[in-house]
Enzyme design. Sequence first.
Site, PDB file in Angstrom:
ATOM      1  N   TYR A   3       0.837  -1.206   0.000  1.00  0.00           N
ATOM      2  CA  TYR A   3       0.000   0.000   0.000  1.00  0.00           C
ATOM      3  C   TYR A   3       0.870   1.253   0.000  1.00  0.00           C
ATOM      4  O   TYR A   3       0.550   2.242  -0.664  1.00  0.00           O
ATOM      5  CB  TYR A   3      -0.935  -0.010   1.222  1.00  0.00           C
ATOM      6  CG  TYR A   3      -1.811   1.229   1.310  1.00  0.00           C
ATOM      7  CD1 TYR A   3      -2.942   1.362   0.513  1.00  0.00           C
ATOM      8  CD2 TYR A   3      -1.489   2.276   2.181  1.00  0.00           C
ATOM      9  CE1 TYR A   3      -3.731   2.505   0.583  1.00  0.00           C
ATOM     10  CE2 TYR A   3      -2.267   3.420   2.255  1.00  0.00           C
ATOM     11  CZ  TYR A   3      -3.388   3.527   1.453  1.00  0.00           C
ATOM     12  OH  TYR A   3      -4.167   4.660   1.515  1.00  0.00           O
ATOM     13  N   ASP A  20      11.395 -10.111  31.514  1.00  0.00           N
ATOM     14  CA  ASP A  20      11.307  -8.657  31.478  1.00  0.00           C
ATOM     15  C   ASP A  20      11.549  -8.032  32.843  1.00  0.00           C
ATOM     16  O   ASP A  20      12.311  -7.078  32.975  1.00  0.00           O
ATOM     17  CB  ASP A  20       9.942  -8.213  30.942  1.00  0.00           C
ATOM     18  CG  ASP A  20       9.695  -8.785  29.571  1.00  0.00           C
ATOM     19  OD1 ASP A  20      10.662  -9.257  28.957  1.00  0.00           O
ATOM     20  OD2 ASP A  20       8.541  -8.770  29.114  1.00  0.00           O
TER      21      ASP A  20
END
Length: 561
Positions: free
Chosen positions: A131, A275
């Site tokens: 696109y 994390d």
Amino acid sequence: MVNEKVNPSPDESHRIATTDDIEVSTYLEIAKEIGGEQPVAAPEAIPGAEREAIIVLDFGSQYNLLIARRVREAQVYCELMPHDTPWEKIAPLNPKGFILSGGPASVYEPNAPLAPAYVYESHLPVLGICYGMQVITKQLGGQVTPGTRREYGHAVMHLNQVDSLLFAGLPESTTVWMSHGDKIEEMPQGFEALAYTENSPYAVIGNSNNVYGLQFHPEVAHTPEGKNILKNFIYKVCGCKGNWTMGNFVHESMERIKEQVGGGKVINALSGGVDSSVVATLIHRAIGDQLTCIFVNNGLLRREEADRTLKVFKNNLGMNIVYVDATDRFLNRLKGVTDPEEKRMIIGEEFIRVFEDEANKIGKVDFLAQGTLYPDVIESISSVSKVSAKIKSHHNVGGLPARMTLKLLEPLRYLFKDEVRLVGKELGLPEEMVWRQPFPGPGLAIRCIGEVTKEKLEILRSADFILMNEIKKAKLYRQLWQSFCVLTDVRSVGVMGDFRTYGYLAAIRAVTSDDAMTADWARLPYDFLARVSNRIVNEVDGINRVVYDITSKPPSTIEWE
Ligand code: XMP
């Protein structure tokens, strides 16, 4: 491999389809509950010695984060931003080039999203993908028409211009992955067709001002030369130096943390997951004992998990850890509860209570550290993907009203999961911590079907311990996204020696996945399954039957509850 992302089904909306452990879900919720400031994108907070960045303008393709990941893998900092981001937000990053992403719209529709004027006026290189290529074509005066049929899948691309910078080192023909409806009818003035496929005479276009368009997706694994095309764009066309390394990140991130925190106090919830471990270690390196980690044992952890986590952080790394054994608080509240949703709500709520109680004991605290990652940031700034489908929903944990006001410290908010692991390695965290499989916040409670009792948890821990032991021995751990046991609420009849048994049915779940959004059941060898089943039934009192879960996600989910 790129997984086609899926929308969660309505009854799945409680789930946190995250790639992460406790921290992603719980931290975000804690921040909300205790009134932490919501983060805003702050480009000046991005480390970068000699700052340089590639900006991906987002037109809504599901592959967009992958583009950013590919650029980062090539050691150049990259951010995904809404397609209409004002220049003032981009300029501080010192952009070296733009990538216009793919997306579901059609440029000839009214109100189709287009690129802002600065993309062309800045004279920086531009790469339009799918696109994005059509956007360039339309805005620079070419013509795009609706394709009569979609071109989807593999195509062979042949180069017209082998000496184009974009193609350095590429073979003359290579496979590319197409996924488009509309096509270029007429190129804008000054453009040339640099490559073609059987159905696309304009598979790659470009002009002498370094504006390029690709009809295919270079970011997906199905385009084997895609990484090289992106690298050529970044280095040969945009002239990037490539200073995005985790070593640089650690160094600069520590400086930034020192600057931000000053003499203040920081708390964080440590879970032992990748994390939270990396966040804690990074902050501890920067400000030492100004950081206190609160590690809540909710009684729903696996065997030896709490001890191992404490050993690493308290003994080996010498961090300030507040350890709370809240097993009884959690198990009392879970008494008689069988509904998965209710279990999740209770655990979330109780976690916040315990955390808040402990934080209050510490006295004045200024910051809450969180293990928020880049995909979570993208997810929360919904405008980034204005045009794309919603992919995951975070469950809402009810809880206490805001009492504390803390500033958020999120040193990983610009990192992908794989980058976090590299930072962990850089910081010298043990391998088993860096490569730990995700473990959900509600822990074993959602793997113990029906009521959660101490007795059932012990049975589950024993079975899970055997499975993990065998998985590691067979060197399968790193290949699997997750592997664990589930204790079902079903009991069945068996025979051991001359005696009838009536025991629980355990299930083994092992999946492969890239991101937990989709997953496939792992084709574990029969011999391996036989060994595990045999050991579980022989060694775990209370289990007399073992089954292997052979459903993928979708239609199932990874966890059973
Ligand atoms: P499902 O079961 O939805 O899980 O396929 C996708 C991934 O998310 C993890 N998971 C959670 N992680 N809190 C978390 O931090 C939760 O409440 C939670 N529920 C599921 C799951 O382990 C898998 O990796």
